[in-house]
Design an enzyme around this catalytic site. Sequence first.
Site, PDB file in Angstrom:
ATOM      1  N   HIS A   1      91.824  93.754  63.243  1.00  0.00           N
ATOM      2  CA  HIS A   1      92.260  93.494  64.612  1.00  0.00           C
ATOM      3  C   HIS A   1      91.542  94.449  65.570  1.00  0.00           C
ATOM      4  CE1 HIS A   1      95.523  93.855  67.878  1.00  0.00           C
ATOM      5  NE2 HIS A   1      95.001  92.652  67.990  1.00  0.00           N
TER       6      HIS A   1
ATOM      7  N   HIS B   1      93.588  88.103  74.946  1.00  0.00           N
ATOM      8  CA  HIS B   1      93.794  87.143  73.855  1.00  0.00           C
ATOM      9  C   HIS B   1      93.669  85.700  74.314  1.00  0.00           C
ATOM     10  CE1 HIS B   1      95.861  90.826  72.389  1.00  0.00           C
ATOM     11  NE2 HIS B   1      95.364  90.452  71.228  1.00  0.00           N
TER      12      HIS B   1
ATOM     13  N   ARG C   1     120.042 102.299  76.194  1.00  0.00           N
ATOM     14  CA  ARG C   1     121.134 102.575  75.273  1.00  0.00           C
ATOM     15  C   ARG C   1     122.423 102.327  76.050  1.00  0.00           C
ATOM     16  NH1 ARG C   1     124.939 102.291  72.051  1.00  0.00           N
ATOM     17  NH2 ARG C   1     125.386 103.914  70.518  1.00  0.00           N
TER      18      ARG C   1
ATOM     19  N   CYS D   1     117.929 109.492  73.043  1.00  0.00           N
ATOM     20  CA  CYS D   1     119.169 109.131  72.373  1.00  0.00           C
ATOM     21  C   CYS D   1     119.425 110.109  71.230  1.00  0.00           C
ATOM     22  CB  CYS D   1     119.061 107.707  71.836  1.00  0.00           C
ATOM     23  SG  CYS D   1     120.549 107.181  70.969  1.00  0.00           S
TER      24      CYS D   1
ATOM     25  N   TYR E   1     128.384 111.610  68.424  1.00  0.00           N
ATOM     26  CA  TYR E   1     127.391 112.552  68.956  1.00  0.00           C
ATOM     27  C   TYR E   1     127.709 114.000  68.610  1.00  0.00           C
ATOM     28  CZ  TYR E   1     125.752 108.454  71.509  1.00  0.00           C
ATOM     29  OH  TYR E   1     125.285 107.204  71.833  1.00  0.00           O
TER      30      TYR E   1
END
Lengths: 573, 573
Positions: free
Chosen positions: A138, A162, A240, A289, A424
């Site tokens: 590729h 493409h 999130r 996160c 958490y």
Amino acid sequence: MRLLWRSLRGLVLHHRPHRRFLATISSTGNDQRKQQSHKWSSPGSRTERLLYAAYWAGGLALGYHWLSDGHKPLLAEAQVVPSDDEQEARARLWHITPRADLPNYKTDQVEQHNSAKTGIWITYGLGVYDVTDFADNHPGGDKILMAAGSAIDPFWAIYQQHNTLEVLELLEGFRIGNLEGVDLKPGASAAEDELGSPWAHEPQRHALLKPASKRPFNAEPPIGLLAEQFLTPNELFYVRNHLPVPVISAEEYELEIESGSSKKKDPLTLNLEEIKALPKHSVTAAIMCGGNRRSEMTKVKAVKGLSWGAGAVGNAKWSGARLCDVLREQGVQPDESKHVIFEGADLDPTSHPYGASIPLSKALDPRGDVILAYEMNGETLSRDHGYPIRVIVPGTVGARNVKWLTRIVVADKESDSHWQQNDYKGFSPSTDWDTVDFSKSDAIQAMPVTSAICTPQPGARVKPDDDDGHITVRGYAWSGGGRKIVRVDLTSDEGKSWHVAELEQEDSPDGRHYGWSLWTARLPISESSGSDVEIWAKAVDSAYNVQPEKFEHIWNLRGVLANAYHKVRVKIA
Amino acid sequence: MRLLWRSLRGLVLHHRPHRRFLATISSTGNDQRKQQSHKWSSPGSRTERLLYAAYWAGGLALGYHWLSDGHKPLLAEAQVVPSDDEQEARARLWHITPRADLPNYKTDQVEQHNSAKTGIWITYGLGVYDVTDFADNHPGGDKILMAAGSAIDPFWAIYQQHNTLEVLELLEGFRIGNLEGVDLKPGASAAEDELGSPWAHEPQRHALLKPASKRPFNAEPPIGLLAEQFLTPNELFYVRNHLPVPVISAEEYELEIESGSSKKKDPLTLNLEEIKALPKHSVTAAIMCGGNRRSEMTKVKAVKGLSWGAGAVGNAKWSGARLCDVLREQGVQPDESKHVIFEGADLDPTSHPYGASIPLSKALDPRGDVILAYEMNGETLSRDHGYPIRVIVPGTVGARNVKWLTRIVVADKESDSHWQQNDYKGFSPSTDWDTVDFSKSDAIQAMPVTSAICTPQPGARVKPDDDDGHITVRGYAWSGGGRKIVRVDLTSDEGKSWHVAELEQEDSPDGRHYGWSLWTARLPISESSGSDVEIWAKAVDSAYNVQPEKFEHIWNLRGVLANAYHKVRVKIA
């Protein structure tokens, strides 16, 4: 029933419960506030609550559609020898045309072919293609792996090179089948969804955000794109969400600040215009996160949590009012024992808002740079990122950067929300779900040092530079608490030799490097390296903390704080 | 000659050059200060400087004594093939042994060879060496030119990396003769030493302090005692001196503060009484040497530096005036780009003081707790710990906690001292003395998370508790930057199972845990453990940074930041 849905939808989507909740508490005693507000804002009876929860379940069961949008067959067969233009025009329809000579596949079958080992399948429109043998050739390198097991459509929308006959013909040569339409579960739910589910007003997302879960929406960009820009484009910034995205109008928005001050009007209520009228402060900060890179930790032993890759992080310039200015103006004095609680407008099925807290010392420190942000990279905050106001707590785990911020409370204790108390937090590797006691562990605030290799990607075939036999490796590094990245070390021989990366970072002052660092390293590849090479990255922050070597000894049952060396195995071409 | 020694001794020991230096600079322009002061404070003529250096050489020769103690005979020839230790001990005598096969030179002959043009000669003890061809390859760069035509002894006393067999052999290869008129025989020098060497006024030390070097004095307590008390007894607190201990009287002491402020009298000079009259602030802070636990890192590969065990740390309650109060009173404004330089009264052979710096942001932050300390655990600061004033920079590597503090400068740049610029920095494991560039690395400030097992000690025979087969393990843990220790994990089976220790720590507020934590863990010992067990300890701080597993991948040529898991092998009785 429909009426109930509509009223529930009203509760969740139009932010009124919270507004009335605010109105309620402003005239009641402190201790009773929470309880009272919850009694008020949840559906009254147990049955009602059950139905509300059931509705959530229905919403969660719904599939995700963007892949199937536009996959309808549009085509008629051509009858004569076409011109080049006609040929190209026809080629442009191949991928949206079912081929009777090939079998049909479901999306989950495609999804399973996502690596060199399983074979690399991709879809384009409704075409299914096996590009295993092509991937190494590729021209765009291993970027093709970002689409392994899924659709290339969103990538081609960006990489327009493409769109040529040559490429389309090449692709059709790899065709192995047709993608079956996405099978949506109960039609009834789909209809409900349009009408009044908590999910009905989710914002549009960029097609390149790969969902780890769709409801609530949690998605990260392809890691191969992540290190391309120092400031992550807003639409590619990981999302999130813990709950449905609330609908909040600028006109209706209000932020309540309960400072506990006896000197000033308390609580203070600010509308959006009033917040924007305060001195504007900008800070470049990465938000990460707590579960970023969890998918690597899971390989040691299963954990509970969304399977994030290394893309649950982004870096942006945030602008807004400084929280320390607001709190000081309210007369809040430093007190090491106090906390600042944040609540969002996003409500859980029992109408509890999302909540979190940070130490008051962080909120009051001018160098803490905590802001009530209304801009992200110079644009109005999007709904997915907390419109109209998100509190940005630089250097602190994403979960404390509460979106759709509606309430701030200076308090003696941390937030009692689920996400502060029972999520958490880090634990010893030997703590399991039978022995865990969340009350014994500290809530994550500042995050530890970490790094990730963004390119090349795992399994990529990499050709060393003709001149000097080096390969180029690029990625990000970050540490919490404003600690600068001072070094990133790379090795391709399991640490026998280390190579120091060049850093790209904001030329900001000591001690408050809240933004991430991007880095580039050139690694020598010798013949003795063999055809398979594992690249390791480790970062060092300004407190000279380093990443741990592996996940075994930092494993924890929630899969947070997954900051071991990032290791990527590639093939040398 | 004796008179000269005495006057030189006065220069070094009685702190007068520095005091007069301060007086000088207070009335001169900024740029000329340093130069002027050096001109003033070094012995005037080149001859004087040479004699001054020679005096240091005498002290140094004595310093080597302790090393060779037990390597008797001192000067007699060995009759058998020597061991490595014996070989090194003998090499340490070469430079104080005349060689009959080489000619004698006078100091003024040596002096004439002080440039590339004339050839570069140096002396070491009574050896004369021609290092013209070597100068370009000197790992320390052109610093060697500072000794051109004179003695290297005083430099080597500071730059201790020269103290190896390899370097001594290299040097002896350049030997061209013997220096006339220098009597460096141990006996004679010892007599001089009592009279007027820079080392003559070293304080008495506790017999339990184990020296890693005697001159300058560097010593740690037995680690088995370290975790017995939360506040380390002053007399057992490790000592890390870079130079001889200056003699300073309370009456004569002055601290000069050059704040750069245009609003107030600047520089400001405070005497001890004036400092004590400022509001008194106490902070519990551990101080740790950057080289603590170096001896463990050395096992991976040799490093240059004193071979510290895990005892180069102590925890004390320090009391004094807050630096932020003094600087704010002087009108110093926050500026992220600035630094605060500290200078001590301890002088190197060229009369440069020991120096270091910290970011201004740390100095101005009330939560930074930087104090001008005159008390340690409620007692007057001892001479070894910086009498009368030591700056305590909590959470920051020991080297920045400058003792015998005489000058503070708010500056645009870090201290240009050797110890800030060319020492106390971290590097990649693959950086060696050929490739190291100190200017590319950040000076250590806040220290990374670490821990150590204090009891049982390596090789100890431990009897599990009769009742439940557990053994008790105790130690300390600490992280820099005020980060609290949130967990210490122990294992006796190489991490297959981890056990969380009980913590003993100051119940102080979030975010500024400058004191260490002591911990106790009870580890189950099963029969399958065998008779040999290796205990591992690792600590986690409030930013959830963890210790790295092993030293291989954090090794650095100076052996600093040695914070891998602490591993102690014991025998089960």
